[in-house]
Design a protein around this motif. Structure first.
Motif, PDB file in Angstrom:
ATOM      1  N   LEU A   1       9.080   9.021  13.818  1.00 31.84           N
ATOM      2  CA  LEU A   1       8.200  10.156  13.536  1.00 31.84           C
ATOM      3  C   LEU A   1       8.814  11.069  12.473  1.00 31.84           C
ATOM      4  O   LEU A   1       8.110  11.559  11.589  1.00 31.84           O
ATOM      5  CB  LEU A   1       7.947  10.948  14.813  1.00 31.84           C
ATOM      6  N   GLY A   2      10.122  11.259  12.575  1.00 34.85           N
ATOM      7  CA  GLY A   2      10.798  12.062  11.561  1.00 34.85           C
ATOM      8  C   GLY A   2      10.621  11.438  10.185  1.00 34.85           C
ATOM      9  O   GLY A   2      10.347  12.121   9.195  1.00 34.85           O
ATOM     10  N   THR A   3      10.760  10.112  10.142  1.00 38.13           N
ATOM     11  CA  THR A   3      10.567   9.402   8.886  1.00 38.13           C
ATOM     12  C   THR A   3       9.159   9.632   8.343  1.00 38.13           C
ATOM     13  O   THR A   3       8.976   9.826   7.141  1.00 38.13           O
ATOM     14  CB  THR A   3      10.791   7.896   9.113  1.00 38.13           C
ATOM     15  N   TYR A   4       8.170   9.631   9.230  1.00 38.82           N
ATOM     16  CA  TYR A   4       6.793   9.874   8.774  1.00 38.82           C
ATOM     17  C   TYR A   4       6.675  11.236   8.083  1.00 38.82           C
ATOM     18  O   TYR A   4       6.067  11.361   7.038  1.00 38.82           O
ATOM     19  CB  TYR A   4       5.819   9.839   9.960  1.00 38.82           C
ATOM     20  N   PHE A   5       7.255  12.248   8.728  1.00 37.86           N
ATOM     21  CA  PHE A   5       7.145  13.584   8.145  1.00 37.86           C
ATOM     22  C   PHE A   5       7.792  13.630   6.770  1.00 37.86           C
ATOM     23  O   PHE A   5       7.280  14.257   5.849  1.00 37.86           O
ATOM     24  CB  PHE A   5       7.795  14.627   9.071  1.00 37.86           C
ATOM     25  N   ILE A   6       8.931  12.945   6.648  1.00 38.02           N
ATOM     26  CA  ILE A   6       9.628  12.999   5.369  1.00 38.02           C
ATOM     27  C   ILE A   6       8.897  12.150   4.339  1.00 38.02           C
ATOM     28  O   ILE A   6       8.728  12.542   3.186  1.00 38.02           O
ATOM     29  CB  ILE A   6      11.087  12.561   5.571  1.00 38.02           C
ATOM     30  N   PHE A   7       8.406  11.005   4.794  1.00 39.67           N
ATOM     31  CA  PHE A   7       7.660  10.122   3.893  1.00 39.67           C
ATOM     32  C   PHE A   7       6.410  10.822   3.367  1.00 39.67           C
ATOM     33  O   PHE A   7       6.020  10.653   2.215  1.00 39.67           O
ATOM     34  CB  PHE A   7       7.273   8.845   4.638  1.00 39.67           C
ATOM     35  N   LYS A   8       5.789  11.611   4.218  1.00 42.32           N
ATOM     36  CA  LYS A   8       4.587  12.332   3.822  1.00 42.32           C
ATOM     37  C   LYS A   8       4.861  13.201   2.594  1.00 42.32           C
ATOM     38  O   LYS A   8       4.009  13.333   1.723  1.00 42.32           O
ATOM     39  CB  LYS A   8       4.152  13.215   4.998  1.00 42.32           C
ATOM     40  N   GLY A   9       6.061  13.776   2.548  1.00 42.12           N
ATOM     41  CA  GLY A   9       6.384  14.601   1.397  1.00 42.12           C
ATOM     42  C   GLY A   9       6.904  13.804   0.221  1.00 42.12           C
ATOM     43  O   GLY A   9       6.482  14.000  -0.910  1.00 42.12           O
ATOM     44  N   THR A  10       7.837  12.886   0.487  1.00 40.20           N
ATOM     45  CA  THR A  10       8.523  12.239  -0.630  1.00 40.20           C
ATOM     46  C   THR A  10       7.845  10.955  -1.084  1.00 40.20           C
ATOM     47  O   THR A  10       8.122  10.463  -2.168  1.00 40.20           O
ATOM     48  CB  THR A  10       9.971  11.899  -0.240  1.00 40.20           C
ATOM     49  N   GLN A  11       6.989  10.375  -0.261  1.00 38.97           N
ATOM     50  CA  GLN A  11       6.267   9.153  -0.593  1.00 38.97           C
ATOM     51  C   GLN A  11       7.179   7.964  -0.893  1.00 38.97           C
ATOM     52  O   GLN A  11       6.818   7.050  -1.618  1.00 38.97           O
ATOM     53  CB  GLN A  11       5.316   9.376  -1.789  1.00 38.97           C
ATOM     54  N   THR A  12       8.387   7.991  -0.355  1.00 38.03           N
ATOM     55  CA  THR A  12       9.241   6.822  -0.492  1.00 38.03           C
ATOM     56  C   THR A  12      10.119   6.730   0.740  1.00 38.03           C
ATOM     57  O   THR A  12      10.423   7.737   1.377  1.00 38.03           O
ATOM     58  CB  THR A  12      10.109   6.887  -1.757  1.00 38.03           C
ATOM     59  N   LEU A  13      10.483   5.494   1.077  1.00 28.36           N
ATOM     60  CA  LEU A  13      11.373   5.298   2.217  1.00 28.36           C
ATOM     61  C   LEU A  13      12.822   5.162   1.768  1.00 28.36           C
ATOM     62  O   LEU A  13      13.733   5.203   2.578  1.00 28.36           O
ATOM     63  CB  LEU A  13      10.962   4.042   2.997  1.00 28.36           C
ATOM     64  N   ASP A  14      13.024   4.985   0.475  1.00 26.76           N
ATOM     65  CA  ASP A  14      14.369   4.773  -0.035  1.00 26.76           C
ATOM     66  C   ASP A  14      15.193   6.059   0.104  1.00 26.76           C
ATOM     67  O   ASP A  14      14.701   7.146  -0.188  1.00 26.76           O
ATOM     68  CB  ASP A  14      14.280   4.353  -1.500  1.00 26.76           C
TER      69      ASP A  14
ATOM     70  N   VAL B   1       0.803  -1.229   0.000  1.00 27.47           N
ATOM     71  CA  VAL B   1       0.000   0.000   0.000  1.00 27.47           C
ATOM     72  C   VAL B   1       0.844   1.292   0.000  1.00 27.47           C
ATOM     73  O   VAL B   1       0.633   2.185   0.803  1.00 27.47           O
ATOM     74  CB  VAL B   1      -1.008   0.041   1.177  1.00 27.47           C
ATOM     75  N   GLY B   2       1.776   1.350  -0.924  1.00 24.48           N
ATOM     76  CA  GLY B   2       2.521   2.584  -1.101  1.00 24.48           C
ATOM     77  C   GLY B   2       3.726   2.752  -0.201  1.00 24.48           C
ATOM     78  O   GLY B   2       4.521   3.664  -0.371  1.00 24.48           O
ATOM     79  N   VAL B   3       3.898   1.866   0.781  1.00 23.81           N
ATOM     80  CA  VAL B   3       5.084   1.905   1.641  1.00 23.81           C
ATOM     81  C   VAL B   3       6.114   0.973   1.005  1.00 23.81           C
ATOM     82  O   VAL B   3       5.853  -0.214   0.857  1.00 23.81           O
ATOM     83  CB  VAL B   3       4.745   1.425   3.061  1.00 23.81           C
ATOM     84  N   ASP B   4       7.239   1.503   0.611  1.00 22.35           N
ATOM     85  CA  ASP B   4       8.171   0.686  -0.180  1.00 22.35           C
ATOM     86  C   ASP B   4       9.396   0.298   0.637  1.00 22.35           C
ATOM     87  O   ASP B   4      10.508   0.682   0.327  1.00 22.35           O
ATOM     88  CB  ASP B   4       8.586   1.441  -1.442  1.00 22.35           C
TER      89      ASP B   4
END
Lengths: 534, 666
Positions: free
Chosen positions: B186-199, B74-77
């Motif tokens: 939580l920091g990752t969430y904020f960044i993921f919210k913008g970039t939509q990728t975990l890579d 679901v969009g989490v890579d």
């Protein structure tokens, strides 16, 4: 190969009856065979499950009570696949465990275990609301006998509380189920009465009815979980149940309640679910905080796990009612994971109590790691998984859950994180007080016996396996989770008219040209974050 | 390259698994040898990977390898992916290199501990975790490595688990690190919210479009990442676990709490530099906290009397330099200091371990003295480490510290405060470092030192925990009948010798105007940085001179106070009693955290346990309905019914009633 769900569903109960009939030691054997065969079937389901199909698989559909439109309809999809595996796994493990202890009326014990196994599987497989309610209530009966006859000294009081609580819940749910079918019939043009879930989905109720019906269902499910403040039966119940029974009870029954939200509430009553979203998120949050606080102040090892379950189930509620795909996926994975860690944890509590002259108070334990290194190592793995250490599948699940909540209600997500920190306090406290520090007075340090290892090691091995590859479960549950929350999500986040956006968001056409992609923080629209280069 | 890169990860894991499973079967030193060989192998594989990477053209020196989908839904890579680039390779080299030496040291130092195999299993697991941390190719795996090192650190701090002081230090470290993990998530969430990728690479590529410069979400995300960095790197206010962590065996302090794990925060900021450069406010917070930690820890170091804790506060302080540097764009300089610090601080800990072994576990500086003649090799190593730490030319710490401050000074503006603070810190560093050396090695020889000079070692009849005074439980092996000192052990000598060499000459990779090996090696990673500083020659020379003077002045002061006029330190202490009180109470951080966080939570827990659960849950919620039902069931009992029957009857009646109602409606 065709798989008939009725076979694994009824096998444990049939072997339970066999256990009643055969004498003495053969009873445990019969009980074990029944649950193990159901487990084999469940594993075959996982292997055979088609991840490309959305919707139910292996459907069995017979009209049961045609006058009332009740069907005997079973089916498997992403929502229940791994819960079925978990159920059969934990029942097999706990039957194996219970078979190592002596007790009177052994046949009856294993009959009830088999019956409970079937009831839980039935509640999970049922695709008819009436059938679901019937199995859901049936679940309680064997546990009532198992606690009442084989439980600890306070069992009468415990059973009374348990029954009163769940009785109220069950009645509310029953009312809600019947009301649903009847109101749905009124709403449809000339259709007959039906309880089949897929049919009910096509007959949306008025939002007013949805509101109170969801309230009733939620009450039943929250009691079963249990969630704060409806957990009053839990401390007595947990203290009174025999440990193997408690392990399945805590590992499996609470998950059926969580599953009920995803199977029944969100798809059939999307408006009601959205109406209750914030209250239920707050209940989830309160369960996390309250459960954690209780877990780090109590000294009863069983109750540490009991209250930690309240907290963990709080996370699952959060995930479900974030009404986001990530949240639903996380909640499903966490349901599986929590069962997988809580059962071995209770098993360890049993082993610890046996080394502390039967006391389950962590103040009487301590320091046995030196002579029981294997037990200590296994408990450490279980404890770290329970506190959702990153790298465990529990963490992956919590990560998804909180990501979902983060996207719908930021503040709740941030507060919920205190529960993550508190989990590390109460689990490590339990580990240190039992395994480390000075040896408790009167404790005996000895390591696992082969029989203990037979139960504990496979469960811990599975925890490790899923820590390495949670994708196994996530891939299979994805479509089910997305479908379950689809309708509710369409209300909380109305989509910009973009064709096929739900199916392939990545390829959806860019929004109105010349406009910066707007991503408001509250209502996130699934707009591609960058336009694909032509 | 792919094979060797994965082997770097797999060898330590394999070592941990073999030692963990074979703990009963492995005899004596074999376990230590297996553990050391696994890490040594990882070092060799790192070097091989490095050679292959250098064959690639500079702009292609970043490769991501994916093992399998970890949580790709679901969009989490989230994938199990590692990123090999100059930065990760640099960290891998430092980690595997220093770890190999510390394993070698522990081979002999821990020889009479009954937890020998367990120790090496944990140590290998730690190295594996640290390598995950630095090799991770996405946020999720970074968090995994982040938490694993925390867990390994917990296990090793509580290694002597019969000591309650060790287990409580362990849980403290673990919980503070979990707070850091939460910041990271939580920091990752904020960044993921913008970039939509975990890579990582995908995120960094997307960050430009996802966030405008100074964006609120990105700043929040970076600040939360800083929480993670501060907790792991023991920066204020998340530092209180590090001094307590000195409960662990000394090789652990050297490896985890000096050379590798605690520098993870520096790595994190350097790795996330494309994010921090777009969130300058967050970066500035990092720099300021670095300075504050640097000075506060330095002042505490002046008064602490526990040998290992002095070094621990020194570590905090030195990491303050690094955090300050990487938060201000001095990436290469910060990492350079990370490397040299790993060398000289590990060396200092090893030497301290040798002294502590000679003192039979005693760590109090007040009890030490005059070890110079008894332990010449240890003394030599301590002096080399001390000179490098104090930043005396031409030792390695001299170049690395000044390079950080040079970049800060060149940026000007308010960063001059950081520049000046850095040199004040350098002076403090020299004072507390040499205070330690003068007190332990000079002055009148203590009985232990005299006995050592005569060739034998004093053993106490029964060991007492220096922290709590309780008698040690020798079941868990602490501390064994023999004490292992560097003078009598070849592996320890080799390990310390190599580190001493590196502490002296480690600076050659980046001598200003002479060599730029490190800069050109790390260049591909930081090529996208927008902060480019061209230091002027005058500031460069000024800084080098100032650094050397501050260091020498500090040593001179320490010499005067603790060698020439031994009583004068006490007099100063009396004259500035309030200040000394503040420092020796560690600036009251433990008390503040206890009042502000621990006690409210404990109160909440007690309230829930003793009041709320009893009165509300049990009396009101249960008492009400169950009282009602009891009354009701009394009525039912009148109709001769058992409990189950009443349940069934009630259920049936209910069902029938409801069904009737709705069916009539239909």
């Amino acid at each position: 190969v065709t798989i008939h769900l009725s076979i694994p569903l009824w096998l444990p109960a049939i072997f339970g009856v066999v256990a009643l009939l055969v004498p003495g030691r053969l009873a445990r054997f019969a009980g074990l065979v029944g649950s193990a065969m159901a487990l084999a079937y469940a594993v075959a389901l996982v292997a055979d499950f088609d991840t490309t199909k959305s919707g139910l698989q292996y459907v069995t559909d017979r009209s049961w009570i045609s006058e009332l439109g009740i069907h005997y309809k079973l089916g498997v999809d992403g929502l229940n696949l791994f819960l079925i595996v978990l159920t059969s796994l934990l029942f097999s493990a706990c039957t194996l465990w219970a078979g190592q202890e002596r007790r009177e009326r052994e046949g009856l014990f294993f009959f009830h275990m088999g019956l409970a196994h079937t009831a839980v599987l039935g509640a999970l497989m049922a695709q008819d609301l009436a059938l679901f309610v019937a199995f859901f209530d049936l679940m309680l009966i064997p546990f009532f006998f198992l606690t009442g006859q084989y439980g600890g000294p306070e069992r009468v009081r415990a059973v009374t509380k348990l029954v009163i609580y769940t009785l109220v819940g069950s009645l509310l749910m029953l009312t809600a189920a019947i009301a649903t079918a009847v109101l749905a019939k009124q709403g449809s043009d000339g259709g007959g009465l039906t309880f089949v879930i897929s049919e009910l989905q096509k007959r949306p109720l008025s939002s007013g009815s949805q509101h109170w019906i969801v309230g009733f269902f939620a009450a039943a499910f929250l009691v079963k979980m249990p969630a704060f403040p409806l957990h009053g039966w839990m401390p007595d119940g947990y203290r009174a149940m025999p440990l193997p029974v408690l392990a399945v009870f805590s590992g499996v029954l609470s998950k059926v309640a969580a599953y009920g939200f995803l199977r029944v509430v969100l798809p059939i009553f999307p408006e009601g679910a959205v109406f209750w979203q914030t209250p239920l998120l707050l209940i989830g949050l309160a369960s996390i905080l309250y459960g954690s606080a209780m877990a780090f102040t109590t000294t009863d090892a069983r109750l540490i796990l009991g209250y930690s379950s309240v907290a963990q189930l709080g996370f699952i509620v959060l995930g479900i009612f974030s009404i986001q795909e990530e949240g639903a996926q996380g909640a499903l994975l966490q349901s599986f994971n929590h069962g997988l860690v809580v059962a071995p944890a209770f098993f360890v509590v049993g082993l610890l109590a046996a080394r502390a002259r039967g006391s389950q108070d962590i103040r009487d334990m301590g320091g046995i790691a030196f002579r029981a290194p294997v037990l200590a190592a296994l408990f450490l793995i279980v404890a770290l998984a329970t506190l959702a250490m990153p790298g465990s599948a529990n963490f992956t699940a919590e990560f998804l859950i909180l990501l979902g909540v983060f996207q719908s209600k930021v503040v709740i997500a941030i507060v919920a994180f205190t529960g993550v920190a508190m989990a590390s306090v109460y689990m490590l406290r339990a580990f240190i007080r039992t395994m480390h520090n000075r040896q408790g007075e009167g404790t005996v340090s000895r390591d696992l016996r082969l029989g203990d290892a037979l139960v504990l090691v496979p469960l811990v091995a599975l925890i490790l396996a899923f820590a390495l590859y949670p994708q196994l479960a996530l891939k299979r549950s994805e479509r089910g989770a997305v479908r379950s929350i689809e309708a509710a999500k369409a209300i909380t986040e109305p989509e910009v008219p973009a064709p096929a956006a739900a199916q392939a968001p990545a390829q959806a056409p860019a929004p109105v040209s010349g406009q910066e992609a707007p991503v408001p923080s509250e209502t996130q629209v699934p707009v591609p974050q960058e336009a694909p280069a032509p | 390259m792919q094979t060797t890169a994965w082997l770097v990860l797999l060898l330590p894991l394999l070592g941990a698994v073999v030692l963990g499973l074979g703990f009963r079967a492995l005899p004596g030193k074999l376990a230590g040898i297996i553990g050391t060989a696994a890490i040594g192998g990882a070092f060799v594989c790192t070097v091989l990977t490095l050679l292959r990477l250098q064959d690639l053209p500079a702009e292609e020196r970043h490769v991501t390898y994916i093992a399998w989908d970890y949580a790709n839904t679901v969009g989490v890579d989230a994938q199990l992916s590692i990123l090999i680039d100059p930065l990760s390779l640099f960290m891998m080299l430092v980690v595997t290199g220093v770890s190999t030496l510390i394993h070698l040291y522990a081979l002999s130092y821990m020889a009479s501990d009954r937890g020998y195999v367990r120790f090496f299993a944990y140590l290998n697991f730690f190295v594996f975790s640290m390598l995950i941390l630095v090799m991770a190719g996405n946020f999720l795996l970074l968090i995994v490595g982040w938490a694993f090192v925390g867990a390994a650190s917990y296990l090793l701090i509580s290694f002597w688990y019969r000591r309650t002081s060790a287990t409580s230090a362990g849980i403290k470290a673990f919980v503070i690190n979990v707070v850091g993990d939460i910041g990271l998530v939580l920091g990752t969430y904020f960044i993921f919210k913008g970039t939509q990728t975990l890579d990582f690479q995908g995120s960094f590529a997307a960050v430009g479009e996802a966030f405008p410069k100074g964006d609120g979400d990105l700043t929040a995300g970076c600040l939360l990442l800083l929480v993670g960095a501060f907790a792991k790197s023991a920066q204020i206010p998340f530092h209180t676990w590090l001094p307590d962590a000195m409960e662990g065996p000394t090789p652990v302090s050297a490896l985890i709490h000096a050379a590798t794990m605690v520098t993870a925060g520096v790595y994190l900021i350097a790795r996330m530099h494309p994010l921090f450069e777009r969130a300058p406010a967050a970066a500035d917070v990092g720099a300021v906290v670095g300075l504050v930690t640097l000075l506060v820890a330095g002042t505490i170091g002046l008064v602490v009397t526990d040998l290992k804790r002095v070094i621990a506060y020194s570590t905090m302080s030195q990491i303050g330099y690094m955090i300050m540097g990487v938060s201000s764009g001095a990436y290469v300089a910060g990492l350079f200091h990370l490397m040299t610090h790993a060398f000289f601080k590990a060396l200092l800990f090893m030497a301290a371990g040798s002294v502590i072994a000679a003192m039979a576990g005693e760590q109090n500086l007040d009890r030490m003295g005059g070890f110079r003649k008894a332990m010449p090799f240890t003394f030599g190593c301590f002096v080399i480490g001390g000179l490098a730490l104090a930043g005396i030319p031409p030792f390695s710490g001299f170049f690395s510290k000044d390079e950080i401050l040079l970049v800060l000074g060149e940026q000007g503006g308010w960063k001059w405060i950081l520049y000046v603070g850095g040199y004040v810190g350098a002076f403090l560093t020299a004072v507390y470092t040499w205070r330690m050396i003068f007190r332990a090695f000079f002055g009148e020889a203590v009985p232990e030192a005299r006995e050592l000079e005569q060739g034998h070692l004093h053993h106490a009849e029964e060991h007492r925990n220096p922290a709590s005074g309780e008698i040690e439980d020798t079941d868990v092996g602490f501390p064994g009948p023999e004490h292992h000192i560097a003078e009598r052990s070849l592996p320890m000598k080799v390990a310390m010798g190599v580190l001493a060499f590196l502490a002296i000459f480690g600076g050659v990779v980046a001598i200003p105007k002479v060599t730029d090996t490190l800069d050109s090696f790390l260049e591909p990673t930081f090529a996208d940085s927008t902060i480019k500083v061209q230091p002027s020659d005058s500031l460069l020379v000024f800084g080098l001179v100032l650094g050397a003077v501050a260091g020498l002045a500090g040593i001179a002061l320490a010499y005067r106070l603790w060698v020439q006029q031994p009583g004068s330190a006490a007099r100063i202490q009396q004259r500035f009693a309030p200040l000394h009180g503040l420092f020796s109470h560690l600036w009251y951080f433990n008390e503040i955290i206890d009042r502000a966080i621990v006690r409210p939570f404990a109160f909440f827990g007690r309230f829930a346990q003793q009041t709320f659960e009893r009165l509300f849950i049990n009396d009101t919620l249960v008492g009400g309905p169950s009282g009602m039902v009891r009354a009701g069931s009394a009525a039912v009992r009148a109709v001769q019914s058992g409990f189950l029957r009443s349940y069934a009857a009630l259920l049936l009646a209910g069902v029938a009633g409801m069904a009737l109602y709705f069916l009539l409606q239909a």
